[in-house]
Design an enzyme around this catalytic site. Structure first.
Site, short mmCIF file in Angstrom:
data_model
loop_
_atom_site.label_atom_id
_atom_site.label_comp_id
_atom_site.label_asym_id
_atom_site.label_seq_id
_atom_site.Cartn_x
_atom_site.Cartn_y
_atom_site.Cartn_z
N CYS A 42 0.85 -1.19 0.00
CA CYS A 42 0.00 0.00 0.00
C CYS A 42 0.89 1.24 0.00
O CYS A 42 1.98 1.24 0.56
CB CYS A 42 -0.92 0.01 1.22
N ASP A 44 0.44 3.78 1.66
CA ASP A 44 0.42 4.36 3.02
C ASP A 44 1.83 4.61 3.55
O ASP A 44 2.68 3.71 3.55
CB ASP A 44 -0.34 3.38 3.95
N ARG A 46 2.98 4.78 6.35
CA ARG A 46 3.39 4.06 7.57
C ARG A 46 3.85 2.62 7.29
O ARG A 46 4.15 1.87 8.23
CB ARG A 46 2.23 4.05 8.57
N HIS A 98 -2.27 -3.83 4.98
CA HIS A 98 -2.11 -3.47 6.39
C HIS A 98 -3.48 -3.23 7.02
O HIS A 98 -4.40 -2.74 6.36
CB HIS A 98 -1.23 -2.22 6.54
N CYS A 101 -6.44 -0.14 6.70
CA CYS A 101 -6.14 0.49 5.40
C CYS A 101 -7.26 1.45 4.97
O CYS A 101 -8.42 1.05 4.85
CB CYS A 101 -5.93 -0.58 4.33
CO CO Z 1 -3.54 1.27 2.92
#
Ligand code: CO
Length: 210
Positions: A42, A44, A46, A98, A101
Site C-alpha cells: 500500500c 500508506d 506508515r 495493512h 487500510c
Molecule cells: Co492502505
C-alpha cells in the site's frame, strides 16, 4: 531551514554513514541489482517495505499503490511484475496489506471520491465476492480488517492469473507468492496466505499454451 531541506540533510548523513560502515556499499550497488523479492504494498506512508522488513537497498523491488492492488489493466503494475519476474527473476512476490487500510475503508462506504472511485471499485468487487463472510462480522473495524485480509488473498490470486506468473511457474518453478498483512498498532506482519509456484488455480484462469 525549510522543512523539506531536512530530508536533503538527512540524506547526506545517511550516505556518509553507509560509506563509514561499508566503504564499498554504493560501488557494489551501482552496477548490479539482484533483489530476490518483489513487494506489492500500500502507498500508506506508515508501511515502508525496507524499514519494516529490516532490508537494505538492493534487496526488494517495490511497487506500491492504494490498497496494494493487482489490477489486470494496470500497465504500471504489469510492467513492474514482468520486469521483476522475467529480468530480475525474483524468487518471491509479497503482496503486503495493512490493518486499518484507508483505501479498503473508503471502498466500504458509498461516498463518491472522484477518480479514486474507479480504483476502489476493484476492492468493492472483492467485498461483493465475500459479502456473506464480511457482513457476518458486527464490529466495524474487525469487519474492515477481514476485508483487508480477503483483499490481500484475492490480489495474490490475481498474480497467479497472469500469464507472466504462470509462464515463470512452468519454466522456473518460481516465484512463490505470499499474502501478508502488517499491523500499524504493533509493527508486526501477519502472513495469511501462500501460493507456492505451480499451485493450481481455477482452470478457467489457467493458460494451456504457455
Ligand atoms: Co492502505
Amino acid at each position: 531551514m525549510k522543512p523539506y531541506e531536512r530530508l536533503l540533510l538527512e540524506n547526506k548523513a545517511w550516505a556518509a554513514e553507509r560509506v563509514a560502515d561499508d566503504p564499498a556499499f554504493f560501488e557494489r550497488l551501482k552496477n548490479i541489482q539482484t533483489p530476490e523479492y518483489l513487494w506489492i504494498g500500500c502507498s500508506d506512508s506508515r508501511v515502508p517495505a525496507n524499514e519494516i522488513t529490516g532490508t537494505q537497498p538492493g534487496e526488494i523491488f517495490v511497487h506500491r499503490n492504494i490498497a496494494n492492488m493487482v489490477v489486470h489493466t494496470d500497465l504500471n503494475m504489469l510492467s513492474v511484475l514482468q520486469y521483476a519476474v522475467e529480468v530480475l527473476k525474483v524468487k518471491h512476490i509479497i503482496v503486503c496489506g495493512h490493518y486499518g487500510c484507508g483505501g479498503v475503508k473508503a471502498a466500504m462506504t458509498q461516498t463518491s471520491l472522484g477518480i479514486i472511485n474507479k480504483w476502489l471499485r476493484n476492492i468493492k468487487d472483492v467485498y461483493r465476492i465475500h459479502r456473506d463472510e464480511v457482513d457476518g462480522i458486527e464490529d466495524e473495524s474487525k469487519k474492515t480488517n477481514k476485508l483487508i485480509e480477503l483483499n490481500v488473498k484475492e490480489q495474490v490470486m490475481n498474480l497467479a492469473k497472469t500469464s507472466i506468473v504462470q509462464k515463470a511457474w512452468k519454466d522456473n518453478n518460481a516465484p512463490h507468492l505470499h499474502g501478508w498483512v502488517y499491523g500499524l498498532d504493533n509493527g508486526l506482519i501477519n502472513p495469511i496466505y501462500e501460493m507456492p509456484a505451480g499451485t493450481h488455480i481455477d482452470p478457467i484462469f489457467e493458460f494451456d499454451n504457455l
